[in-house]
Write a protein that holds these residues in place. Sequence first.
Motif, PDB file in Angstrom:
ATOM      1  N   TYR A   1       0.932   4.046  -2.987  1.00 52.06           N
ATOM      2  CA  TYR A   1       0.611   5.435  -2.607  1.00 52.06           C
ATOM      3  C   TYR A   1       1.773   6.371  -2.956  1.00 52.06           C
ATOM      4  O   TYR A   1       1.576   7.414  -3.597  1.00 52.06           O
TER       5      TYR A   1
ATOM      6  N   HIS B   1      -6.045  -8.196  -4.534  1.00 47.04           N
ATOM      7  CA  HIS B   1      -6.794  -7.051  -4.031  1.00 47.04           C
ATOM      8  C   HIS B   1      -8.070  -7.515  -3.332  1.00 47.04           C
ATOM      9  O   HIS B   1      -8.420  -7.047  -2.266  1.00 47.04           O
ATOM     10  N   THR B   2      -8.752  -8.497  -3.961  1.00 46.78           N
ATOM     11  CA  THR B   2      -9.996  -8.995  -3.384  1.00 46.78           C
ATOM     12  C   THR B   2      -9.744  -9.564  -1.998  1.00 46.78           C
ATOM     13  O   THR B   2     -10.431  -9.235  -1.038  1.00 46.78           O
TER      14      THR B   2
ATOM     15  N   PRO C   1       0.820  -1.215   0.000  1.00 44.61           N
ATOM     16  CA  PRO C   1       0.000   0.000   0.000  1.00 44.61           C
ATOM     17  C   PRO C   1       0.859   1.272   0.000  1.00 44.61           C
ATOM     18  O   PRO C   1       0.530   2.244  -0.683  1.00 44.61           O
ATOM     19  N   LEU C   2       1.963   1.256   0.750  1.00 47.60           N
ATOM     20  CA  LEU C   2       2.848   2.422   0.801  1.00 47.60           C
ATOM     21  C   LEU C   2       3.548   2.619  -0.551  1.00 47.60           C
ATOM     22  O   LEU C   2       3.699   3.747  -1.029  1.00 47.60           O
TER      23      LEU C   2
ATOM     24  N   LYS D   1     -17.952 -18.882  -2.240  1.00 47.78           N
ATOM     25  CA  LYS D   1     -18.958 -17.837  -1.971  1.00 47.78           C
ATOM     26  C   LYS D   1     -20.365 -18.392  -1.913  1.00 47.78           C
ATOM     27  O   LYS D   1     -20.676 -19.297  -2.644  1.00 47.78           O
TER      28      LYS D   1
ATOM     29  N   THR E   1      -9.614  -0.619 -10.242  1.00 46.50           N
ATOM     30  CA  THR E   1      -9.359  -1.983  -9.759  1.00 46.50           C
ATOM     31  C   THR E   1      -9.657  -3.031 -10.831  1.00 46.50           C
ATOM     32  O   THR E   1      -8.949  -4.030 -10.952  1.00 46.50           O
TER      33      THR E   1
ATOM     34  N   THR F   1      -8.934  -6.865   0.505  1.00 35.74           N
ATOM     35  CA  THR F   1     -10.083  -6.085   0.965  1.00 35.74           C
ATOM     36  C   THR F   1     -10.983  -6.911   1.861  1.00 35.74           C
ATOM     37  O   THR F   1     -11.485  -6.434   2.863  1.00 35.74           O
ATOM     38  N   ASN F   2     -11.170  -8.166   1.478  1.00 36.91           N
ATOM     39  CA  ASN F   2     -12.002  -9.039   2.304  1.00 36.91           C
ATOM     40  C   ASN F   2     -11.483  -9.111   3.723  1.00 36.91           C
ATOM     41  O   ASN F   2     -12.242  -9.103   4.668  1.00 36.91           O
ATOM     42  N   GLY F   3     -10.150  -9.210   3.812  1.00 32.14           N
ATOM     43  CA  GLY F   3      -9.541  -9.367   5.133  1.00 32.14           C
ATOM     44  C   GLY F   3      -9.455  -8.056   5.884  1.00 32.14           C
ATOM     45  O   GLY F   3      -8.911  -8.012   6.978  1.00 32.14           O
ATOM     46  N   GLY F   4      -9.958  -6.988   5.320  1.00 27.92           N
ATOM     47  CA  GLY F   4      -9.910  -5.691   5.983  1.00 27.92           C
ATOM     48  C   GLY F   4      -8.742  -4.864   5.497  1.00 27.92           C
ATOM     49  O   GLY F   4      -8.090  -4.182   6.264  1.00 27.92           O
ATOM     50  N   ALA F   5      -8.467  -4.947   4.208  1.00 30.32           N
ATOM     51  CA  ALA F   5      -7.503  -4.111   3.484  1.00 30.32           C
ATOM     52  C   ALA F   5      -6.037  -4.369   3.834  1.00 30.32           C
ATOM     53  O   ALA F   5      -5.272  -4.756   2.986  1.00 30.32           O
ATOM     54  N   GLU F   6      -5.641  -4.156   5.089  1.00 35.43           N
ATOM     55  CA  GLU F   6      -4.223  -4.344   5.398  1.00 35.43           C
ATOM     56  C   GLU F   6      -3.999  -5.612   6.231  1.00 35.43           C
ATOM     57  O   GLU F   6      -3.093  -5.686   7.034  1.00 35.43           O
TER      58      GLU F   6
END
Lengths: 278, 278
Positions: B159, B231-232, B155-156, B278, B220, B235-240
Amino acid sequence: MEDFKQFLVALSAAAAFGFVAIIFVLRWVLNYKEGLAWDGGAAEFNWHPVLVVTGFIFLQGIAIIVYRLPWTWQCSKLMMKLIHAGLNLLAFIFAVVSLVAVFDFHNGANIPNMYSLHSWLGLMAVILYGLQLVLGVGMYLIPITPASWRAAFMPLHVYSGLLLFGSVISVALMGITEKLIFSLKNPMYKESPPEAIFVNVLGLLLVIFGALILWIATRTSWKRPSDQILHTRHTNGGAEDNTSVEPALSQLSAADSEACGEVRKRVNKLDDQELITK
Amino acid sequence: MEDFKQFLVALSAAAAFGFVAIIFVLRWVLNYKEGLAWDGGAAEFNWHPVLVVTGFIFLQGIAIIVYRLPWTWQCSKLMMKLIHAGLNLLAFIFAVVSLVAVFDFHNGANIPNMYSLHSWLGLMAVILYGLQLVLGVGMYLIPITPASWRAAFMPLHVYSGLLLFGSVISVALMGITEKLIFSLKNPMYKESPPEAIFVNVLGLLLVIFGALILWIATRTSWKRPSDQILHTRHTNGGAEDNTSVEPALSQLSAADSEACGEVRKRVNKLDDQELITK
């Protein structure tokens, strides 16, 4: 919220850099320049940087991250949308008045308008910001706008908002450059008098403020919980898959008029459902 | 790829605006200015805008979106990382040589160095870009770097990359402003001679190129398929949430040395697994 401590550090730093930038721009025009007045002269021009830094940069930055503040997650989404739109409207008004101050000053001093790249990009930024505001209100505050339109427009709304914010800071840096070259004569800008260093530091502060706001705004894990679910569904469905977003959006839409305690309960319930289906 | 037609339009537009910007900067220094030379004079300075626009802006922009090109999805991830790093290294070299040209010119003409906000932010951008390059290579091209570090740093990395790209364009716009004020004397910048209009348009082209690259880089659904899965899960796991990312990352890591046909098969298999769970 994940990494609450990191969020607090980033938020406090953004607020601190923003406040110090406002103090710097005020000290610049009050101590180094002609002060503030509405007389068609240099003191009227000075409203331009003051209004841009306080309104078009600081208020816009706060408007962008207002959904991220965990203390507001108790408030209804509608309330937060109104605060977001209200802060942006205020920033827009500051920007328009800051333009009037420049045009007044130019006309009084027989300086041509709209010749520089700074003026071209600055005027474009104000016009596009106004358009963003009108489209944002039309999409997200008028109840009859279909949820599918809201979802489809959201990526563009977010992208335009962040791009405009960055562009406004960029245009401000060009404005600082122009003003220091034009107004520092003896000693000149290139001789690095105290005012030159001081205002260069103001430019640095604006860049750091902008970088922090963009960091806070782009951390998915710092999103308002209801929006996180939206994001998860969004991404699962292939990012711009509106059909899968619609149910979440309608629920959010319905929740707009409720108090936030109720919204939290619904969100937690949705969270549980997500976990169960995995 | 979703919205392939939209992707093609955005990519073609970015390439077109980038190419036209390069033609504009060349025409500026060759027709309006003193041309190009390495003689310590004004013609050496002219390498500064040329190298910044072609290298530090255009090449960097291409480096950012190189993973998005669907034609490269047949290539191994390692190959794409090498192309990404190579283009960024080339852009960095262009930036460093562009700095040497300015310092040479300043020293020859007895103009002080590093007094303007443009120079402060420009030098910072080059230094931070170099740091980003070193950290990027250390994290993603040295095989022993743990997958959890790679995931935590990503992410860093993204960014900083996008922020630096935007900042470089911003610094270029300040440079254009400075140069037009300093070099246009009779007629002056404020009298809008053809050169002023021409170079203002160059600034606009750079902004539009930057906006298009940032749009492409932040969709995305236009990500390389393997990264979309990442990415999926992210995000599912709470982004970070690194733990949930690790399995996907290790698989990608192992796939680095494989031909891309094989990677595609694995990605499709992962896709199926995602659908089943799912």
